[in-house]
Design a protein around this motif. Structure first.
Motif, PDB file in Angstrom:
ATOM      1  N   GLY A  98       0.822  -1.206   0.000  1.00  0.00           N
ATOM      2  CA  GLY A  98       0.000   0.000   0.000  1.00  0.00           C
ATOM      3  C   GLY A  98       0.855   1.254   0.000  1.00  0.00           C
ATOM      4  O   GLY A  98       2.085   1.199   0.186  1.00  0.00           O
ATOM      5  N   SER A  99       0.177   2.381  -0.204  1.00  0.00           N
ATOM      6  CA  SER A  99       0.933   3.630  -0.164  1.00  0.00           C
ATOM      7  C   SER A  99       1.345   3.941   1.267  1.00  0.00           C
ATOM      8  O   SER A  99       2.297   4.685   1.490  1.00  0.00           O
ATOM      9  CB  SER A  99       0.140   4.777  -0.781  1.00  0.00           C
ATOM     10  N   THR A 100       0.666   3.339   2.230  1.00  0.00           N
ATOM     11  CA  THR A 100       1.057   3.517   3.629  1.00  0.00           C
ATOM     12  C   THR A 100       2.499   3.070   3.828  1.00  0.00           C
ATOM     13  O   THR A 100       3.323   3.787   4.399  1.00  0.00           O
ATOM     14  CB  THR A 100       0.118   2.686   4.538  1.00  0.00           C
ATOM     15  N   TYR A 124      -3.485  13.917   6.328  1.00  0.00           N
ATOM     16  CA  TYR A 124      -3.795  12.502   6.545  1.00  0.00           C
ATOM     17  C   TYR A 124      -2.958  12.037   7.737  1.00  0.00           C
ATOM     18  O   TYR A 124      -1.741  12.247   7.765  1.00  0.00           O
ATOM     19  CB  TYR A 124      -3.449  11.719   5.275  1.00  0.00           C
ATOM     20  N   ASN A 173      -6.537  14.445   1.145  1.00  0.00           N
ATOM     21  CA  ASN A 173      -7.372  13.962   2.249  1.00  0.00           C
ATOM     22  C   ASN A 173      -6.909  14.739   3.478  1.00  0.00           C
ATOM     23  O   ASN A 173      -5.706  14.694   3.782  1.00  0.00           O
ATOM     24  CB  ASN A 173      -7.128  12.459   2.443  1.00  0.00           C
ATOM     25  N   ASP A 201       1.885  11.972  -2.053  1.00  0.00           N
ATOM     26  CA  ASP A 201       0.884  10.922  -1.857  1.00  0.00           C
ATOM     27  C   ASP A 201      -0.213  11.233  -2.868  1.00  0.00           C
ATOM     28  O   ASP A 201      -0.969  12.183  -2.708  1.00  0.00           O
ATOM     29  CB  ASP A 201       0.368  10.984  -0.414  1.00  0.00           C
ATOM     30  N   ALA A 232      -1.119   3.890  -5.252  1.00  0.00           N
ATOM     31  CA  ALA A 232      -1.518   2.518  -4.891  1.00  0.00           C
ATOM     32  C   ALA A 232      -2.748   2.100  -5.683  1.00  0.00           C
ATOM     33  O   ALA A 232      -3.402   2.926  -6.318  1.00  0.00           O
ATOM     34  CB  ALA A 232      -1.830   2.463  -3.394  1.00  0.00           C
ATOM     35  N   SER A 234      -5.303   0.868  -4.071  1.00  0.00           N
ATOM     36  CA  SER A 234      -6.397   0.891  -3.089  1.00  0.00           C
ATOM     37  C   SER A 234      -7.643   1.651  -3.516  1.00  0.00           C
ATOM     38  O   SER A 234      -8.754   1.114  -3.461  1.00  0.00           O
ATOM     39  CB  SER A 234      -5.911   1.508  -1.782  1.00  0.00           C
ATOM     40  N   LYS A 235      -7.474   2.916  -3.878  1.00  0.00           N
ATOM     41  CA  LYS A 235      -8.633   3.793  -4.082  1.00  0.00           C
ATOM     42  C   LYS A 235      -9.126   3.726  -5.512  1.00  0.00           C
ATOM     43  O   LYS A 235     -10.332   3.693  -5.756  1.00  0.00           O
ATOM     44  CB  LYS A 235      -8.266   5.238  -3.731  1.00  0.00           C
ATOM     45  N   THR A 240      -8.942  -1.643  -1.163  1.00  0.00           N
ATOM     46  CA  THR A 240      -8.102  -1.130  -0.070  1.00  0.00           C
ATOM     47  C   THR A 240      -7.484  -2.254   0.769  1.00  0.00           C
ATOM     48  O   THR A 240      -6.468  -2.053   1.427  1.00  0.00           O
ATOM     49  CB  THR A 240      -8.902  -0.198   0.859  1.00  0.00           C
ATOM     50  N   ARG A 243      -3.572  -4.202  -0.284  1.00  0.00           N
ATOM     51  CA  ARG A 243      -2.283  -3.707   0.205  1.00  0.00           C
ATOM     52  C   ARG A 243      -1.185  -3.751  -0.871  1.00  0.00           C
ATOM     53  O   ARG A 243      -0.126  -4.350  -0.689  1.00  0.00           O
ATOM     54  CB  ARG A 243      -1.828  -4.458   1.483  1.00  0.00           C
TER      55      ARG A 243
HETATM   56  C1  LIG Z   1      -4.027  10.297   1.630  1.00  0.00           C
HETATM   57  C2  LIG Z   1      -4.008   8.838   1.885  1.00  0.00           C
HETATM   58  N1  LIG Z   1      -2.869   8.162   1.755  1.00  0.00           N
HETATM   59  C3  LIG Z   1      -2.801   6.848   1.985  1.00  0.00           C
HETATM   60  C4  LIG Z   1      -3.909   6.120   2.363  1.00  0.00           C
HETATM   61  C5  LIG Z   1      -3.770   4.655   2.588  1.00  0.00           C
HETATM   62  O1  LIG Z   1      -3.436   4.068   1.375  1.00  0.00           O
HETATM   63  P1  LIG Z   1      -3.099   2.521   1.181  1.00  0.00           P
HETATM   64  O2  LIG Z   1      -4.368   1.764   1.307  1.00  0.00           O
HETATM   65  O3  LIG Z   1      -2.578   2.430  -0.214  1.00  0.00           O
HETATM   66  O4  LIG Z   1      -2.079   2.157   2.165  1.00  0.00           O
HETATM   67  C6  LIG Z   1      -5.122   6.770   2.524  1.00  0.00           C
HETATM   68  C7  LIG Z   1      -6.304   6.020   2.976  1.00  0.00           C
HETATM   69  O5  LIG Z   1      -7.299   6.550   3.339  1.00  0.00           O
HETATM   70  C8  LIG Z   1      -5.168   8.159   2.283  1.00  0.00           C
HETATM   71  O6  LIG Z   1      -6.304   8.830   2.413  1.00  0.00           O
END
Ligand SMILES: Cc1ncc(COP(=O)(O)O)c(C=O)c1O
Length: 396
Positions: A98-100, A124, A173, A201, A232, A234-235, A240, A243
Motif C-alpha cells: 500500500g501507499s502507507t 492525513y 485527504n 501521496d 496505490a 487501493s482507491k 483497499t 495492500r
Molecule cells: C491520503 C491517503 N494516503 C494513503 C492512504 C492509505 O493508502 P493505502 O491503502 O494504499 O495504504 C489513505 C487512505 O485513506 C489516504 O487517504
C-alpha cells in the motif's frame, strides 16, 4: 521509575489512529461508516478474476522484493502514458504494501534523525507518526479555506537548512483540495532553493471533479530528480484490503527505500501484484466511469449536508468533505463524533485528528462518501435526525 516493560518513547509519542477507532465504534454501534475511506461497493469483476487466476496459477510465493516485473512494467508504462514521466521499472520503482508502506519506507530510506519535514495541515494522520518513526521532525504549514491554499510566505518560512522533505498529498485527504500547477511550482521553487525532497501521496490521482487536472509534482521542471511519487491500487480500483502500492523515485533514492522495504515486509502479496498489472491496464473508459460515479456520490453527499445545515467547501478531488459543525452547538468535534456514532448511527472523523494542534480542528468533522448511493441515502435519513444541542457553541 519507568521499567523496561513499556512502549518505546517513539510509539508513546503518537496516538492510535482516530479513523480506525471510529471504524471500531461504527461496528460496535451498527452505524454507517462514513469515517474510514473504504468503498462498500464491489471491486471490478476482472480484477477479482485476475487475483483468483494468479492464486490458481500458483503465484503464491515470495515476490521479487521490490515488485513483480509485470506490475513494475505496467506502472512504468502508465506513468509514461498518462503523465509523460520517464520511469525505468528496473531503476525507479519499489512496489510496497500500500501507499502507507511506500510513505514510511521512503521516509525511513531517505531521512536522517533531526531532518525536518514540512507537512501541510489538515493532513492525513499517518504523516506525523511516519516522520517521527523516521526520527525526523514535522513542521506544519496550514492550508486555509475556502480553497485550502497556503500562504507562500508562511511556507517559505518553514524551510530552513534542516529541511530535508515536504509531503504533498494531492488530491488531498481530508480537504478535497487538488493542488494547482502554480501552487506546485511555488513548492518546487522552495524545494530547489533548499535542496529538499518531495514525498508525494497521489493515491486519489484518478478521483477529481469539475475537470480539475491532477498534476504530479515530479512533472514540474527541476523536480524529477527530487521527488518520490507514491500511489496505490487501493482507491482507484476499490481494493483497499489488497495492500499493493508503490514508490517511484530517482535511482539515488530508490536503493534506500528498497532496502528498508525488504526488511520491513519482504514484499507486497504476490498474486495481488499480478492482478495489479491487470488493473493498471484497464481501458480508458474505466477511469471515466470512476469519475462519473464519484461525481454522483459527491453530489448526493453535498446535498444531504447542505440540507442538514453543514457548511463546507465542495471538494475538488478525493472522496472526503470537511464540514463546519457550529450550527449543532456541541462542545467539540470529538463530542459530536461520539454522539453521531452512538445516537445518530453515522460515523465521521473528528476534525482535530487532522491537525498538529487539536484546537485547529475542533470546529469540523470529516465525512467520506466512497459509498453506494443507497448507503449515503440511509446516512441522509439518519443525519436529518441530528438536532442542535444546548451544550454551548463551538469555537470556529
Ligand atoms: C491520503 C491517503 N494516503 C494513503 C492512504 C492509505 O493508502 P493505502 O491503502 O494504499 O495504504 C489513505 C487512505 O485513506 C489516504 O487517504
Amino acid at each position: 521509575m519507568p521499567g523496561s516493560i513499556r512502549s518505546s518513547a517513539k510509539a508513546a509519542s503518537f496516538t492510535e489512529s482516530v479513523i480506525r477507532e471510529m471504524t471500531r465504534l461504527a461496528m460496535e454501534h451498527d452505524a454507517i461508516n462514513l469515517a474510514q475511506g473504504f468503498p462498500d461497493f464491489p471491486a471490478p469483476e476482472e480484477l477479482k478474476r485476475a487475483a483468483q487466476d494468479a492464486v490458481a496459477a500458483d503465484l503464491n510465493q515470495y515476490p521479487i522484493t521490490w515488485g513483480e516485473p509485470e506490475l513494475r512494467e505496467a506502472i512504468a508504462e502508465t506513468y509514461g502514458r498518462v503523465y509523460g514521466m520517464r520511469v525505468d521499472p528496473e531503476r525507479n520503482l519499489c512496489v510496497t504494501c500500500g501507499s502507507t508502506e511506500a510513505m514510511i519506507s521512503s521516509m525511513l530510506g531517505v531521512l536522517d534523525p533531526g531532518d525536518e519535514v514540512v507537512i501541510f495541515e489538515p493532513y492525513y494522520e499517518n504523516y506525523g507518526p511516519d516522520t517521527i518513526i523516521a526520527g525526523a521532525v514535522p513542521r506544519y504549514v496550514t492550508l486555509r479555506e475556502p480553497d485550502w491554499t497556503f500562504d507562500e510566505r508562511e511556507l517559505a518560512a518553514a524551510f530552513t537548512e534542516r529541511t530535508r522533505g515536504i509531503v504533498v498529498n494531492t488530491p488531498n485527504n481530508p480537504t478535497g483540495k487538488v493542488f494547482s500547477r502554480e501552487e506546485l511550482e511555488a513548492i518546487a521553487t522552495l524545494c530547489q532553493r533548499w535542496d529538499v525532497i518531495a514525498f508525494t501521496d497521489e493515491i486519489y490521482e484518478h478521483i477529481t471533479y469539475d475537470a480539475h487536472p491532477h498534476v504530479p509534482i515530479a512533472t514540474i521542471p527541476g523536480m524529477e530528480d527530487r521527488t518520490i511519487t507514491i500511489s496505490a491500487l487501493s482507491k482507484t480500483y476499490a481494493v483497499t484490503g489488497w495492500r499493493v502500492g508503490w514508490a517511484v523515485a530517482p535511482e539515488d533514492l530508490i536503493d534506500g527505500i528498497r532496502k528498508v522495504h525488504d526488511f520491513l515486509t519482504v514484499g507486497a502479496p504476490t498474486p495481488l501484484q499480478h492482478a495489479g498489472a491487470v488493473a493498471l491496464r484497464m481501458p480508458e473508459a474505466y477511469y471515466g466511469t470512476l469519475r462519473r460515479d464519484y461525481e454522483e456520490r459527491r453530489a448526493l453527499m453535498l446535498s444531504i449536508l447542505e440540507e442538514c445545515g453543514f457548511a463546507f467547501a465542495p471538494p475538488a478531488g478525493a472522496y472526503y468533505v470537511l464540514t463546519g459543525i457550529s450550527h449543532l452547538g456541541f462542545g467539540s468535534d470529538v463530542d459530536l463524533a461520539h454522539h453521531m456514532v452512538e445516537r445518530v448511527g453515522v460515523a465521521v472523523v473528528p476534525g482535530s485528528s487532522f491537525y498538529s494542534e487539536p484546537r485547529l480542528g475542533r470546529g469540523v468533522v470529516r465525512f467520506s462518501f466512497c459509498k453506494r448511493l443507497e448507503t449515503l441515502e440511509e446516512a441522509g435519513r439518519r443525519l436529518r435526525r441530528l438536532r442542535p444541542t444546548d451544550q454551548g457553541s463551538v469555537r470556529w
